[in-house]
Design an enzyme around this catalytic site. Structure first.
Site, PDB file in Angstrom:
ATOM      1  N   HIS A 192      37.514  41.887  32.490  1.00 12.20           N
ATOM      2  CA  HIS A 192      36.922  43.144  32.037  1.00 12.20           C
ATOM      3  C   HIS A 192      37.941  43.938  31.225  1.00 12.20           C
ATOM      4  O   HIS A 192      39.110  44.052  31.589  1.00 12.20           O
ATOM      5  CB  HIS A 192      36.501  43.934  33.276  1.00 12.20           C
ATOM      6  CG  HIS A 192      35.672  45.149  33.013  1.00 12.20           C
ATOM      7  ND1 HIS A 192      34.382  45.075  32.548  1.00 12.20           N
ATOM      8  CD2 HIS A 192      35.935  46.472  33.183  1.00 12.20           C
ATOM      9  CE1 HIS A 192      33.877  46.299  32.449  1.00 12.20           C
ATOM     10  NE2 HIS A 192      34.812  47.172  32.813  1.00 12.20           N
TER      11      HIS A 192
ATOM     12  N   SER B 180      32.258  49.301  29.247  1.00 12.56           N
ATOM     13  CA  SER B 180      32.167  49.601  30.661  1.00 12.56           C
ATOM     14  C   SER B 180      31.356  50.890  30.854  1.00 12.56           C
ATOM     15  O   SER B 180      30.195  50.952  30.478  1.00 12.56           O
ATOM     16  CB  SER B 180      33.565  49.700  31.263  1.00 12.56           C
ATOM     17  OG  SER B 180      33.526  49.719  32.671  1.00 12.56           O
TER      18      SER B 180
ATOM     19  N   GLU C  21      34.682  38.822  33.885  1.00 11.74           N
ATOM     20  CA  GLU C  21      34.741  40.271  34.081  1.00 11.74           C
ATOM     21  C   GLU C  21      35.360  40.631  35.433  1.00 11.74           C
ATOM     22  O   GLU C  21      36.213  41.521  35.544  1.00 11.74           O
ATOM     23  CB  GLU C  21      33.321  40.854  34.021  1.00 11.74           C
ATOM     24  CG  GLU C  21      32.581  40.671  32.723  1.00 11.74           C
ATOM     25  CD  GLU C  21      32.832  41.784  31.723  1.00 11.74           C
ATOM     26  OE1 GLU C  21      33.636  42.685  32.028  1.00 11.74           O
ATOM     27  OE2 GLU C  21      32.208  41.748  30.649  1.00 11.74           O
TER      28      GLU C  21
END
Length: 497
Positions: free
Chosen positions: A408, A195, A313
């Site tokens: 995610h 990320s 995600e």
């Protein structure tokens, strides 16, 4: 000096600033926590470039995580899923080292981990990031804290830009100068992050000051990017208005930290990865990031890359808040908004519907936006004409937590092989498959050791390597990507050399 133990029987290593005493870990490995790589960013240094730490006499205890960077807590809905411990103190520019052998002659591969958290949250103290499994498998694992939020990324006329990035470069410089004493090889450093940590890794590929500090990179669920300077300035101006001070680093340096963080939280209250508006993040800057990081990273011909994403995600960003239900109620309007925000044409939407025949409006919109944020730029990076190979993967195993799917950050406990850590279950749910963690962790180790995770390099066409389930096929005609027939679940990487 590196010793198996001092008078305490604990491992000791001499760094360039003094001796640190760690702890013995599982299987005879050693761990050193909270080692300073730069001076505490306080007072006049709050918004300055990182400075070298002061040397110390005697032996410094490195048995506990050091202070974490000042940050705003996650909202409750996300705090229940994403552990984010806070360690108080001012000396937050510190790192941790897990090593199989604190011996200068070992010359082991090194991995340097940069945590995620939207550049506003997270730390190296998150239990899921424990590096014991990497040390067990012959890799020296380093994890570092760096300044977050306005402290690391606020844009001021009287302070350097991208201070969080400068912190990361300082940590890598520390690794180059000190890691040999911990058993690592400074010529075999792999930087990896997820990320915001992956966005940071992409920036390091593009940053002239980071040249020569690492040999390989892995980007998990994040692509090289910079924000428009006006978006970042808008946050600082909002904060200045709330604080009733000038929008300068000098003025912000005099504000008590709790007040500064409260103003930051208020200024960013409506921001999210899928929304526009003011934000804090990396910006183009002639001194630190002089070129578009995606273009500059694609031109790095000498750095093997491991790049990937999760199948869904967007579910972490949208499911906990109820936004998925709202988007489904909006119906075609949600899809239209997703198409406009993602820059896709109507043909791409038709292709996505055909690839995901059971998908509702929320999933279609979420996948379109995820393509725009992650998959499209990572494929462009992987498909660049470079001599060094690029390896693509997708993590497709769905969480045991209802509604999250293959969201995610879900892959982190698998990459670190920390499913046994209680906090891993916050996102993965109970009974996550250890076999999948064994395979995924082994691929990251192999990449660090051999520059090859165990599947063919991407040649600009075909599906990525898939971990944990069938590929959620998506038509990517504009990228020359065809995922039909890609249903292989997981492939065990070959044995390490």
């Amino acid at each position: 000096m590196s010793t198996a133990g001092g008078g305490s029987g604990r491992p000791r290593v001499r760094t360039g600033h003094g001796v640190v005493e760690g702890r013995t870990g599982p299987g005879g490995t050693a761990v050193f926590r909270g080692v300073p790589y730069a001076a505490a960013p306080v007072g006049a240094l709050r918004f300055a470039a990182p400075q070298p730490p002061a040397a110390w006499d005697g032996v410094r205890d490195a048995g506990a995580y050091g202070p974490t960077a000042p940050k705003v807590p996650y909202p409750p809905t996300f705090a229940a899923l994403l552990p984010d411990p806070e360690v108080p103190g001012e000396d937050c520019l510190n790192l941790n080292v897990w090593t199989p052998a604190p011996d200068p002659g070992a010359r082991l591969p090194v991995m340097v981990w940069l945590h995620g958290g939207a550049l506003t949250r997270g730390s190296s103290a998150v239990p899921v990031y424990d590096g014991s499994a990497f040390a067990r498998d012959g890799v020296v694992l380093v994890s570092a804290n760096y300044r977050l939020g306005v402290l690391g990324y606020g844009l001021f006329p009287d302070a350097p830009a991208n201070r969080g990035l400068l912190d990361q470069i300082a940590a890598l410089t520390w690794v180059r100068e000190n890691i040999e004493a911990f058993g690592g090889d400074p010529a075999r450093v792999t930087v990896f992050g997820e990320s915001a940590g992956a966005i940071s890794t992409g920036a390091l590929l593009a940053a002239p000051r980071a040249a020569g500090l690492f040999a390989q990179a892995a980007l998990q669920s994040g692509a090289p990017e910079v924000l428009p300077r006006d978006r970042v300035r808008a946050v600082v101006r909002r904060m200045a208005s709330l604080l009733k001070v000038p929008a300068t680093a000098g003025a912000f340096a005099d504000v008590p930290l709790p007040d500064l963080l409260a103003a930051q939280g208020a200024a960013l209250r409506r921001s999210s990865p899928l929304a526009a508006g003011p934000a804090l993040g990396l910006v183009a800057d002639p001194d630190t990031l002089p070129a578009d990081p995606l273009v500059a990273a694609a031109a790095r011909d000498d750095v093997p890359l491991l790049l990937g994403w999760t199948s869904e995600e967007y579910r972490l960003w949208l499911a906990p808040t109820g936004a998925l239900r709202l988007l489904d109620r909006l119906g075609p309007l949600a899809v239209a908004l997703g198409r406009v925000r993602s820059g896709k044409d109507r043909a791409a939407v038709r292709a996505l519907r055909a690839a995901l025949p059971g998908a509702g409006p929320a999933e279609l919109a979420g996948q379109l936006l995820t393509d725009r944020l992650l998959r499209d730029p990572l494929r462009r990076l992987a498909g660049a004409p470079r001599s060094a190979p690029s390896f693509l993967y997708e993590f497709a195993w769905p969480s045991g937590v209802p509604g999250l799917g293959a969201c995610h950050a879900l892959e982190l406990g698998f990459v670190f092989d920390t499913l046994s850590v209680p906090e891993s279950a916050w996102l993965a749910g109970p009974d996550a498959p250890q076999e999948l963690a064994d395979r995924m962790h082994a691929a990251w180790v192999r990449f660090a050791v051999a520059g090859d995770p165990g599947w063919p390099a991407w040649n600009g066409d075909g599906p990525p390597m898939v971990f944990g389930g069938p590929l959620r096929a998506r038509a990517q005609a504009s990228e020359g990507f065809e995922a039909s027939g890609a249903s292989e679940a997981v492939v065990t990487p070959p044995a390490l050399p």
